[in-house]
Scaffold this motif. Structure first.
Motif, PDB file in Angstrom:
ATOM      1  N   LYS A 184       0.867  -1.181   0.000  1.00  0.00           N
ATOM      2  CA  LYS A 184       0.000   0.000   0.000  1.00  0.00           C
ATOM      3  C   LYS A 184       0.901   1.228   0.000  1.00  0.00           C
ATOM      4  N   VAL A 185       0.807   2.023  -1.063  1.00  0.00           N
ATOM      5  CA  VAL A 185       1.736   3.124  -1.278  1.00  0.00           C
ATOM      6  C   VAL A 185       0.989   4.445  -1.231  1.00  0.00           C
ATOM      7  N   SER A 186       1.522   5.407  -0.482  1.00  0.00           N
ATOM      8  CA  SER A 186       1.011   6.784  -0.479  1.00  0.00           C
ATOM      9  C   SER A 186       2.045   7.668  -1.168  1.00  0.00           C
ATOM     10  N   ILE A 187       1.609   8.376  -2.233  1.00  0.00           N
ATOM     11  CA  ILE A 187       2.535   9.227  -2.970  1.00  0.00           C
ATOM     12  C   ILE A 187       1.916  10.606  -3.191  1.00  0.00           C
ATOM     13  N   LEU A 188       2.778  11.582  -3.405  1.00  0.00           N
ATOM     14  CA  LEU A 188       2.351  12.935  -3.762  1.00  0.00           C
ATOM     15  C   LEU A 188       2.703  13.138  -5.221  1.00  0.00           C
ATOM     16  N   TYR A 189       1.654  13.217  -6.065  1.00  0.00           N
ATOM     17  CA  TYR A 189       1.863  13.315  -7.512  1.00  0.00           C
ATOM     18  C   TYR A 189       1.098  14.514  -8.055  1.00  0.00           C
ATOM     19  N   ARG A 190       1.835  15.468  -8.598  1.00  0.00           N
ATOM     20  CA  ARG A 190       1.255  16.681  -9.182  1.00  0.00           C
ATOM     21  C   ARG A 190       0.336  17.402  -8.196  1.00  0.00           C
ATOM     22  N   GLY A 191       0.767  17.426  -6.943  1.00  0.00           N
ATOM     23  CA  GLY A 191       0.023  18.161  -5.924  1.00  0.00           C
ATOM     24  C   GLY A 191      -1.097  17.367  -5.292  1.00  0.00           C
ATOM     25  N   ASN A 192      -1.381  16.154  -5.787  1.00  0.00           N
ATOM     26  CA  ASN A 192      -2.460  15.326  -5.240  1.00  0.00           C
ATOM     27  C   ASN A 192      -1.879  14.149  -4.470  1.00  0.00           C
ATOM     28  N   LYS A 193      -2.468  13.860  -3.317  1.00  0.00           N
ATOM     29  CA  LYS A 193      -2.050  12.710  -2.529  1.00  0.00           C
ATOM     30  C   LYS A 193      -2.821  11.486  -3.009  1.00  0.00           C
ATOM     31  N   LEU A 194      -2.084  10.477  -3.487  1.00  0.00           N
ATOM     32  CA  LEU A 194      -2.700   9.258  -4.019  1.00  0.00           C
ATOM     33  C   LEU A 194      -2.332   8.064  -3.159  1.00  0.00           C
ATOM     34  N   GLN A 195      -3.275   7.130  -3.034  1.00  0.00           N
ATOM     35  CA  GLN A 195      -3.029   5.872  -2.338  1.00  0.00           C
ATOM     36  C   GLN A 195      -3.314   4.724  -3.299  1.00  0.00           C
ATOM     37  N   LYS A 196      -2.313   3.870  -3.501  1.00  0.00           N
ATOM     38  CA  LYS A 196      -2.435   2.765  -4.439  1.00  0.00           C
ATOM     39  C   LYS A 196      -1.952   1.476  -3.785  1.00  0.00           C
ATOM     40  N   VAL A 197      -2.548   0.362  -4.196  1.00  0.00           N
ATOM     41  CA  VAL A 197      -2.051  -0.960  -3.802  1.00  0.00           C
ATOM     42  C   VAL A 197      -1.384  -1.568  -5.027  1.00  0.00           C
ATOM     43  N   ILE A 198      -0.060  -1.797  -4.934  1.00  0.00           N
ATOM     44  CA  ILE A 198       0.727  -2.256  -6.074  1.00  0.00           C
ATOM     45  C   ILE A 198       1.353  -3.608  -5.747  1.00  0.00           C
ATOM     46  N   GLN A 199       1.314  -4.511  -6.737  1.00  0.00           N
ATOM     47  CA  GLN A 199       1.901  -5.837  -6.583  1.00  0.00           C
ATOM     48  C   GLN A 199       3.310  -5.842  -7.158  1.00  0.00           C
ATOM     49  N   SER A 200       4.290  -6.293  -6.364  1.00  0.00           N
ATOM     50  CA  SER A 200       5.675  -6.297  -6.829  1.00  0.00           C
ATOM     51  C   SER A 200       6.465  -7.374  -6.093  1.00  0.00           C
TER      52      SER A 200
END
Length: 436
Positions: free
Chosen positions: A27-43
């Motif tokens: 579960k990743v929280s990132i700041l992208y282009r001023g927006n806070k996004l939360q994604k679940v990524i498989q790796s």
């Protein structure tokens, strides 16, 4: 050789299983282009996870990474609340609030205040929570070096294609204040047309509500009295009276459920209208077949289309881009499809007047005016005249709405009054027979 190939295949299967088993969810929280996004990524690993994040979200900032279990069967509470908000339309920004925000922004920029300071000042004065979040996001985007149009672009669903285009025009010309002021004028024109339609429809709506209230009172308080009287004479009630009493019994027993069901159907209808294009297309098709409503929709749409088209041409945008944007502003899917056909013909080399004539929604006089405008090089002026022409036709229908709808309203009232009168007076006329 066969044994060697089988061994290789077996090793390959084992390796695939190992890769599958080593895959993890983060579960990743990132700041992208001023927006806070939360994604679940498989790796497979965190190192590969970083590569995947930066390949999909370049120049983003990773705020938090947490290993989680397989989310396939899990339901996100946040997503659930977002769905509920979308269904109930709780996350919408009112049109008046949007226009006020854009108008304030235009005035402040025109006064020499920087965009960031203007946004901050407006954010402090705005009460709408959803708009506050949007303004915060726009400010962050501008802080990150993006233009005003790029900062607005992620919120296209809220502001619409016209707003994004006019702001982009301001970025190109270097005069954002002028572009925003023109935008506000166009949005106010569109809003005023909507208000006129709502006011015109208030008369039949109020008549309908009054008749429903009257019918409810009679069914609930008058009809049961006759039932008690007739029960003494052991006489069967007339059919119309029995139907009304049956309706009274249904509303008494299930009234609250019927009310909730009606509310749910209305919300479901509006949700389907927003999210299912085929459903909206069928509804728009029916609207263009309804008496009076079809003319209101047609003239309001063509007035809005020509106003936007003319203003965009006046602003220096090419005819292809201006036409594409103006078509995007059309809400009725059937009319939009027809206008899109004309756009395709123009792209194929056809003149504007011929492409508009082929779709058969413009008056012959309007086609002639467009032809004259193209021939004389004064297309923008002619489009302004056409917009005024459709505005007058629209206003004429709105002004005569009462007289146009009066026959339908009288017919509806007559049916209701006749039904209620028969339900009440038939038992009275039968009382004499019951007494004998």
């Amino acid at each position: 050789i066969l044994d060697y190939n089988l061994i290789e295949l077996f090793i390959g299967i084992i390796n695939c299983e190992e890769i599958f088993l080593t895959m993890k969810f983060y579960k990743v929280s990132i700041l992208y282009r001023g927006n806070k996004l939360q994604k679940v990524i498989q790796s497979q690993s965190k190192q590969k996870l970083y590569n995947e994040i930066f390949s999909h979200y370049p120049k983003s900032k990773i705020l938090k990474i947490k290993e989680v279990s397989n989310p396939k069967d899990e339901i996100s509470i946040k997503d659930l609340f977002n769905k509920i908000e979308d269904f109930l339309e709780l996350n919408q920004v009112p049109e008046e609030t949007r226009i006020f925000f854009l108008n304030q922004l235009a005035i402040m920029i025109d006064a020499g205040i920087s965009i960031l300071d203007a946004l901050k000042e407006i954010e402090n004065s705005i009460e709408n929570k959803q708009l506050k979040k949007i303004i915060t996001s726009i400010s962050q985007e501008i802080n990150n070096g993006y233009s005003l149009s790029d900062a607005f672009k992620p919120h296209k669903n809220i502001f619409g294609n016209l707003t994004i285009t006019m702001i982009k025009l301001g970025d190109k010309t270097g005069n954002s204040a002028k572009a925003l002021l023109k935008l506000v004028d166009m949005l106010e024109e569109i809003r005023d047309n909507k208000v006129k339609v709502k006011k015109a429809m208030s008369y039949p709506r109020n008549i309908l509500i009054a008749m429903i209230i009257a019918m409810t009172v009679i069914i609930n308080y008058v009809m049961p009295k006759f039932e008690a009287i007739f029960s003494r004479f052991n006489t069967e009630l007339p059919l119309v009276t029995r139907i009304l009493l049956g309706a009274e019994e249904v509303f008494t027993s299930y009234g609250i459920y019927i009310f909730l069901l009606v509310i749910f159907i209305i919300l479901l209808f509006k949700y389907a209208l927003r999210n299912y294009k085929k459903f909206k297309y069928y509804i728009d098709f029916l609207i263009l077949k309804i008496y009076v409503i079809k003319d209101i929709t047609l003239y309001a749409t063509l007035n809005k289309f020509t106003v936007v088209f003319a203003e965009l041409l006046n602003s220096g945008i090419s005819i292809f881009e201006a036409l594409e944007i103006a078509i995007g502003m059309v809400e009725n899917q059937v009319l939009r499809e027809k206008l899109q056909q004309s756009y395709n013909e123009i792209n194929s080399g056809a003149p504007l007047h011929r492409s508009f004539k082929s779709i058969e929604i413009f008056d012959s006089m309007v086609i002639q005016m467009i032809y004259t405008g193209e021939s004389s090089g004064e297309l923008q002026k002619m489009l302004n005249n056409i917009a005024e022409y459709y505005k007058r036709k629209f206003n004429k229908i709105i002004d005569n709405m009462h007289s146009l709808l009066e026959p339908i309203i009288l017919l509806f009232i007559g049916i209701l009054v006749t039904t209620l009168a028969l339900g009440i007076f038939l038992p009275i006329w039968s009382l004499g027979e019951a007494a004998h």
